[in-house]
Write a protein that holds these residues in place. Structure first.
Motif, mmCIF file in Angstrom:
data_model
loop_
_atom_site.group_PDB
_atom_site.id
_atom_site.type_symbol
_atom_site.label_atom_id
_atom_site.label_comp_id
_atom_site.label_asym_id
_atom_site.label_seq_id
_atom_site.Cartn_x
_atom_site.Cartn_y
_atom_site.Cartn_z
ATOM 1 N N CYS A 50 0.785 -1.233 0.000
ATOM 2 C CA CYS A 50 0.000 0.000 0.000
ATOM 3 C C CYS A 50 0.815 1.281 0.000
ATOM 4 C CB CYS A 50 -0.942 0.005 1.192
ATOM 5 S SG CYS A 50 -0.089 0.101 2.773
ATOM 6 N N ASN A 51 2.095 1.202 0.251
ATOM 7 C CA ASN A 51 2.861 2.444 0.389
ATOM 8 C C ASN A 51 4.307 2.190 0.004
ATOM 9 O OD1 ASN A 51 3.929 4.890 1.117
ATOM 10 N ND2 ASN A 51 3.369 4.769 3.275
ATOM 11 N N GLU A 52 4.778 2.891 -0.995
ATOM 12 C CA GLU A 52 6.185 2.755 -1.408
ATOM 13 C C GLU A 52 7.067 3.825 -0.767
ATOM 14 O OE1 GLU A 52 7.458 0.239 -2.987
ATOM 15 O OE2 GLU A 52 5.557 -0.708 -3.508
ATOM 16 N N THR A 89 1.056 -5.443 7.737
ATOM 17 C CA THR A 89 2.301 -5.070 7.070
ATOM 18 C C THR A 89 2.066 -4.631 5.641
ATOM 19 O OG1 THR A 89 2.734 -7.412 6.602
ATOM 20 C CG2 THR A 89 3.864 -6.446 8.483
ATOM 21 N N SER A 90 1.071 -5.184 4.965
ATOM 22 C CA SER A 90 0.876 -4.813 3.567
ATOM 23 C C SER A 90 -0.131 -3.680 3.380
ATOM 24 C CB SER A 90 0.432 -6.030 2.743
ATOM 25 O OG SER A 90 -0.792 -6.523 3.213
ATOM 26 N N CYS A 91 -1.098 -3.536 4.291
ATOM 27 C CA CYS A 91 -2.171 -2.563 4.089
ATOM 28 C C CYS A 91 -2.113 -1.346 5.003
ATOM 29 C CB CYS A 91 -3.526 -3.245 4.256
ATOM 30 S SG CYS A 91 -3.811 -4.545 3.043
ATOM 31 N N ASP A 92 -1.259 -1.347 5.984
ATOM 32 C CA ASP A 92 -1.127 -0.176 6.846
ATOM 33 C C ASP A 92 0.002 0.689 6.307
ATOM 34 O OD1 ASP A 92 -0.167 1.610 8.877
ATOM 35 O OD2 ASP A 92 -1.190 0.401 10.384
ATOM 36 N N ALA A 96 4.016 -0.217 6.351
ATOM 37 C CA ALA A 96 4.668 -0.430 5.051
ATOM 38 C C ALA A 96 5.849 0.524 4.867
ATOM 39 C CB ALA A 96 3.664 -0.275 3.918
ATOM 40 N N SER A 97 5.689 1.779 5.266
ATOM 41 C CA SER A 97 6.794 2.738 5.100
ATOM 42 C C SER A 97 7.971 2.374 6.006
ATOM 43 C CB SER A 97 6.327 4.173 5.355
ATOM 44 O OG SER A 97 5.982 4.374 6.708
ATOM 45 N N ILE A 98 7.703 1.824 7.183
ATOM 46 C CA ILE A 98 8.788 1.363 8.057
ATOM 47 C C ILE A 98 9.491 0.158 7.428
ATOM 48 C CG2 ILE A 98 9.313 0.297 10.290
ATOM 49 C CD1 ILE A 98 7.107 2.123 11.480
#
Length: 192
Positions: A50-52, A89-92, A96-98
């Motif tokens: 969700c966040n790169e 881990t994949s959708c928060d 994800a940024s951490i």
């Protein structure tokens, strides 16, 4: 916190000496080696990572990553970082940024980072979770197998398939798979 407290958490459990029950001493008949199985299937959404973005306020010293790396180097231990699959881990976006930060940090230290939450081939979000944060035995077997494949392909590991320890693990697996409630472990394979 001293490393000794993680290895032997006496400070956490010493108050229970007068409350111990039979279950505290019960030996697991299936040889789960301290693992807890969570059966069931909860189909989860997987819209991808969700966040790169990379976290800018994560402090590696707060989790003692540099100290852990130094300790591994001192004892010639090769370190691998992993991100286990879960909705968190994949959708928060914050988590994800951490994880993106840790991946960048690991690459800077030449440490492999295996992101099983981002790797869509590792597990199936529709079938491999017991709840939003925990894999069921099928998903755990797949991730375990993927880690084993990575280690086999990337490291010169000595074979131990005839060792007493491996035989004991395989006997535990056989005993476990004989139980009717454990038929879902088709993805778990014997060592060797």
């Amino acid at each position: 916190v001293d490393i000794f407290e993680y290895l032997f958490p006496l400070a956490i459990y010493h108050n229970r000496w007068n409350q111990l029950e039979r279950n505290d001493f019960y030996k697991d008949p299936y040889g789960l080696k301290g693992a807890e199985l969570r059966f069931g299937v909860e189909p989860l959404p997987n819209d991808g990572w969700c966040n790169e973005e990379i976290a800018t306020d994560f402090d590696v010293n707060a989790v003692k990553m540099d100290a852990m790396i130094a300790l591994c180097e001192e004892y010639d231990v090769q370190l691998i970082f992993t991100c286990m699959p879960s909705v968190y881990t994949s959708c928060d976006p914050n988590v994800a940024s951490i994880m993106n930060y840790i991946k960048q940090y690991a690459e800077g230290k030449n440490i492999p980072f295996l992101n099983f939450a981002k790797d869509a081939d590792a597990i199936n979000y529709a079938t491999d979770f017991a709840d939003r944060a925990h894999l069921n035995p099928s998903g755990a077997g797949k991730v375990t197998y993927a880690i084993g494949q990575y280690l086999t392909e990337n490291y010169a590991l000595a074979e131990h398939k005839d060792s007493r320890t491996v035989r004991a693990w395989n006997q535990s697996l056989e005993k476990y798979q004989e139980e009717p409630d454990h038929r879902c472990l088709n993805s778990v394979k014997m060592v060797g």
